[in-house]
Scaffold this active site. Structure first.
Site, mmCIF file in Angstrom:
data_model
loop_
_atom_site.group_PDB
_atom_site.id
_atom_site.type_symbol
_atom_site.label_atom_id
_atom_site.label_comp_id
_atom_site.label_asym_id
_atom_site.label_seq_id
_atom_site.Cartn_x
_atom_site.Cartn_y
_atom_site.Cartn_z
ATOM 1 N N LYS A 57 0.848 -1.201 0.000
ATOM 2 C CA LYS A 57 0.000 0.000 0.000
ATOM 3 C C LYS A 57 0.880 1.246 0.000
ATOM 4 O O LYS A 57 1.884 1.304 0.718
ATOM 5 C CB LYS A 57 -0.910 -0.014 1.228
ATOM 6 C CG LYS A 57 -1.984 1.075 1.222
ATOM 7 C CD LYS A 57 -2.882 0.953 2.459
ATOM 8 C CE LYS A 57 -3.989 2.003 2.452
ATOM 9 N NZ LYS A 57 -4.847 1.907 3.640
ATOM 10 N N SER B 163 -9.697 1.792 2.659
ATOM 11 C CA SER B 163 -8.834 2.539 1.780
ATOM 12 C C SER B 163 -7.770 1.682 1.081
ATOM 13 O O SER B 163 -7.160 2.141 0.116
ATOM 14 C CB SER B 163 -8.114 3.630 2.582
ATOM 15 O OG SER B 163 -7.287 3.043 3.568
ATOM 16 N N SER C 84 -9.965 -0.415 6.907
ATOM 17 C CA SER C 84 -9.341 -0.249 5.585
ATOM 18 C C SER C 84 -8.616 -1.470 5.045
ATOM 19 O O SER C 84 -8.230 -1.483 3.872
ATOM 20 C CB SER C 84 -8.368 0.930 5.612
ATOM 21 O OG SER C 84 -9.069 2.142 5.531
#
Lengths: 489, 485
Positions: free
Chosen positions: A80, A155, A179
């Site tokens: 990420k 996210s 997330s």
């Protein structure tokens, strides 16, 4: 025979060690996948295939010499873009860090590098991890490989989409209010939010410091346990990191759950659940019983206030954490007549709408005269929620709920309605407030879209959590895979 | 000062003498090429986290104990949020409602008697970087651009806040001197005002004498020396008094001391009140200080200036004023003690230090630490005087040479052939010669003309080029003349 890019990490590790496949072949397969689907899915902000190729070559060289290249070696990973990677741009999905390249590796990244990290790229995400759909990325949304008209969740949507689409075998995400778990659920994957303090936050660009944790997004529970083992453990650079002896998470996986007590918090099964989600979760409760566990409805009364408390605490911390993006030292700078104007213009141009909204919310909540009414009150609610969980875990080994009240929603469906978007995390947020671990595993489909089951555990009891998840994974027998391309003409 | 009295409170910042910074391992020492003593943590790069320096905590506890504060067994850090380019994170890690030390005091001795200043709180925080404004004045106004040096960013700072117990600029200066001396004795800070390792702001207001109310206050900044503190307060008190006496109102504001112009001027940058949005620092865990640790620090506290002062009076027999001067800085006290240890009588060492040596240092703007004369060499010089090897006048001349070169006094004396003639036989011979050559003067003396003795002593001194021990000469003459009658 499945393709290499569809395999689990542990399968690939075994195959490599048996010399049935090389790291280069695995990477080749994943690379092919990136070439064919990335244009449509858009999992990545930055691709690092050169690095991955070097890592794969080193892995093969080590294997040829009879050495162990490390468990992460040759297993293509998506990281990420909120985790700092030395020499590789780290944007946090934000215009303000579009040209920012860290000078150091996050602790989790450097640990993985020592174990042979083979990083395909930096995965797309909602800007500064604020969002539940990855639509808040400054670099465009990621699409759900199960249905390209739908969001992958957020996210950590890029991380989940990459693994679901075969553009990576496993991934790292970060979870502040769901997330990791929500995108894992939307993409039919396993996602774990570890106990707060189990995994170092050093080098994880902060959204809400008291809630953020790094965790794995994988194709099955075994991979999840393996990846957790690689990233967990005390880090002297993180004062909130816990000094604990780590169990071998992968070893106890097959222990079964007979005799365990499972609580189902009523507050997380209320209105807002789609019929398919309710059905999938209820089927799971029957499976728990079939496996010899005792299932009981219970109540954690303060969970009703979790969302409200979260949307005070997280923005408050974010408003302070994001103050450093001012154009003075790094990142975007938009010149102004004087310093104040430069600050204003830089931040106006650099941050997206959701980030600005939360900065304003948080600034307001911390303001003199409002602090007690908002931040102070929210902290009290947090303490009450923690108490609820503590009491529940005196009685139950784990608690279960849906991960998200709905399967993946359509792109654009909730962008204009922040509250509806926030409700997408209603089941996952309490876990972050309490600092406990929770995992999402796929438990069925609704209209062809994956549904996730959330299992919550005691502080630092990831071992039990993973054992329960593994037993349920086996019982559920979820085998479906996304057909990337459905929904596009 | 007419019908008004001043009410003054001080807010002091002292950089702690730790090797590394407060939350990272960067070098915390002063200076260096800009931005060379930095790392991702003190530059506030994305993703970094603070790790508390235990040594900083220990030093803070030391000072808080010396200031008679209660030490919090559990204290927490807060974020103080405001935008300023010298702050890499745009928040400062500081302490708020749970500081490390609370409710202490410092007792001072003044000419008018003892005086107590309350200490509201002592807390730990991180220092900011340094902004260099590229304008002629060095101030932000009119500067085209500014540069940032983050070498200082993250250096541990102690903030000490006093109660508004101070009434005069002199008391303020005295308080700061004593605090500085305490910090030097504790070895917690370098206390160099000119390098900014000790900084002081003051809140000043006036009220009618006898009133217990509080007038409108101003905050004075940029006082970079004790002298500046004194003069700035003196100026500000007059300024406020003039306003009040003319029926005006003091404006609550922050003012900047301009040492060149000798005035305080309103500071433009803080014209509105900040809301710092304090909240607990989530990246640090609460700081737990157990009793054992606190007691350990307490028992390791060295002698403090007040105790040293008392010892200088009682054991060395020094007058109170001298004892105070000599313990006003740790280095002075240490110097005196070393000289005494090397054999110097305390009173003589004190006289030399407060006389010639202080005059020399003051004239050149030096500190005792810069002195080339070591304490044992001062002791040696004193010994030469005590033994009569040199006269006091000669010793002063020897010291002048020593102050420049740092050489041993004995060496200087020998080289210059300055040693006094104290050899009895030699002097007796000279006395005989003088008596023989001056029968008339001898006659006068015997007739009762006392002055004649002085002339005879002078004659002996002349023959020796001033090197004869005058007391011995005088004694010998008196003996000889008395005995011969």
């Amino acid at each position: 025979m499945e393709e290499l890019h569809q395999a689990k990490a542990w399968e690939l590790m075994e195959m490599m060690r048996r010399r049935e496949v090389s790291a280069a072949e695995i990477l080749h397969s994943v690379k092919g996948r990136v070439e064919s689907v990335e244009e449509r899915v858009r999992s990545y902000i930055t691709l690092t295939l050169d690095q991955a190729e070097r890592a794969a070559r080193e892995a093969d060289k080590a294997l040829a010499e009879g050495k162990d290249p490390g468990p992460a070696a040759g297993i293509p990973m998506a990281v990420k873009d909120v985790l700092c990677t030395k020499g590789v741009p780290t944007t946090c999905g934000s215009r303000i860090l579009e040209n920012y390249t860290p000078v150091y590796d996050a602790t989790v990244v450097s640990r993985l590098r020592r174990e042979g990290l083979t990083m395909v790229g930096k995965a797309n995400m909602d800007e500064f991890a604020m969002g539940s759909s990855t639509e808040n990325s400054a670099f465009g949304p990621t699409r759900n490989p199960w249905d390209l008209e739908r969001v992958p969740g957020g996210s950590s949507g890029g991380s989940a989409a990459a693994v679901a689409a075969g553009e990576a075998v496993w991934a790292l995400g970060s979870d502040t209010g769901g997330s990791i778990r929500q995108p894992a659920s939307f993409c039919g994957l396993v996602g774990l939010k570890p106990t707060y303090g189990l995994v170092s936050r050093y080098g994880l660009v902060a959204f809400a410091s008291s809630l953020d944790q790094v965790g794995p997004i994988t194709r099955d529970v075994r991979d999840c346990a393996l990846l957790l083992s690689l990233i967990a453990g005390h880090d002297p650079r993180d004062s909130t990191s816990l000094e604990v002896e780590l169990p071998s998470y992968a070893e106890g996986l097959e222990g079964g759950i007979e005799g365990m007590k499972v609580g189902v918090p009523r507050e997380l099964m209320q209105e807002g659940l789609t019929p398919g989600v309710r059905e999938c979760v209820e089927r799971c409760l029957s499976l728990f019983r079939e496996l010899g566990a005792e299932v009981e409805e219970t109540t954690l009364p303060h969970l009703d206030y979790a969302l409200s408390a979260y949307y005070i605490i997280a923005p408050a911390e974010a408003s302070s954490n994001l103050a450093r993006y001012d154009g003075v030292r790094y990142g975007l700078r938009v010149e102004g007549e004087d310093m104040l104007e430069m600050y204003g213009k830089t931040r106006a141009a650099g941050f997206g709408a959701e980030v600005k909204r939360r900065i304003m919310l948080g600034t307001y909540a911390l303001s003199a005269g409002y602090y007690e009414a908002y931040y102070g009150q929210a902290q009290k609610v947090r303490t009450l929620i923690l108490g609820d969980f503590r009491r529940a875990f005196e009685r139950y080994d784990v608690l279960v709920s849906p991960t998200s009240p709905t399967p993946a929603f359509r792109l654009g469906e909730k962008v204009e309605d922040p509250l509806a978007m926030y409700l997408s995390d209603v089941c996952t947020i309490p876990v972050n407030l309490a600092g406990i671990p929770a995992i999402s595993i796929p438990c069925g489909l609704e209209d062809g879209l994956p549904v996730g089951l959330q299992i919550m555990g005691k502080v630092l009891d990831e071992a039990t959590l993973l054992r329960v998840a593994r037993a349920m994974e086996e019982a559920i027998g979820f085998r479906e895979r996304p057909q990337v391309g459905r929904g596009v003409g | 000062m007419g019908g008004y009295e001043a009410v003054i409170g001080l807010e002091i910042h002292a950089e702690l003498k730790t090797r590394s910074k407060m939350f990272c391992s960067c070098d915390a020492s002063f200076g260096g090429e800009p931005n060379t003593k930095t790392c991702p943590v003190c530059l506030g790069l994305p993703g970094v986290l603070p790790v508390l320096n235990r040594r900083a905590v220990e030093l803070a506890v030391r000072l808080a104990l010396a200031l008679n504060c209660r030490i919090a067994e559990r204290c927490i850090f807060h974020r103080k949020n405001y935008f300023y380019p010298d702050m890499p994170k745009n928040y400062q890690i500081s302490q708020y409602d749970l500081p490390l030390g609370l409710g202490g005091h410092l007792d001072l001795e003044t000419e008018e008697g003892p005086f107590r200043v309350g200490i509201t709180r002592v807390h730990l925080e991180e220092d900011t970087g340094k902004t260099v404004h590229m304008s002629e004045s060095g101030r932000i106004h009119g500067s085209e651009y500014s540069l940032e040096d983050f070498n200082r960013a993250g250096v541990p700072l102690l903030e000490i806040v006093t109660e508004p117990d101070i009434r005069t600029p002199e008391q303020a200066r005295l308080f700061m001197q004593e605090l500085k001396s305490i910090m030097e004795h504790l070895e917690v800070s370098d206390c160099k005002m000119e390098e900014g390792s000790l900084r002081c702001d003051a809140n000043v207001s006036l009220r009618p004498r006898g009133s217990s109310g509080m007038g409108v206050k101003t905050e004075i900044k940029n006082m970079n020396s004790f002298r500046a503190l004194y003069r700035a307060l003196d100026y500000e008190i007059s300024r406020q008094r003039e306003i009040l006496e003319n029926g005006g109102e003091v404006v609550q504001e922050t003012r900047h001391w301009d040492a060149d112009a000798n005035v305080t001027t309103p500071l433009r940058t803080k014209e509105y009140a900040y809301d710092y949005r304090y909240f607990p620092e989530p990246d640090l865990v609460p700081l737990e200080l157990d009793r054992g640790f606190i007691d350990e620090v307490r028992s390791s506290l060295p002698e403090l200036p007040a105790e040293r002062r008392r010892r200088f009076r009682e054991e060395y027999g020094l007058p109170a004023h001298d004892a105070a001067l000599l313990s006003s800085s740790k280095a002075m006290g240490d110097y005196l003690e070393s000289a005494v240890a090397a054999g110097a009588p305390p009173k003589a060492a004190s006289n030399w230090m407060l006389g010639e040596i202080s005059a020399y240092l003051n004239a050149r703007g030096l500190e005792i630490g810069d002195l080339k004369v070591t304490p044992d060499r001062l002791a040696e010089l004193i010994d030469l005087v005590e033994k009569g090897t040199v006269s006091v006048t000669m010793a002063k001349s020897v010291l002048e040479e020593m102050l420049e070169s740092g050489r041993r006094p004995r060496e200087v004396v020998e080289e210059r052939g300055m040693a006094q003639i104290s050899d009895r036989a030699e002097l007796e011979r000279l006395v005989e010669e003088v008596l023989e050559e001056n029968p008339k003067v001898v006659e006068d003396y015997r007739k009762g003309k006392e002055k004649a003795l002085g002339f005879l002593v002078g004659q002996v001194m002349r023959r020796t080029g001033g090197k004869a021990n005058p007391r011995m000469v005088s004694d010998l003459l008196a003996q000889r003349l008395g005995g011969g009658s």
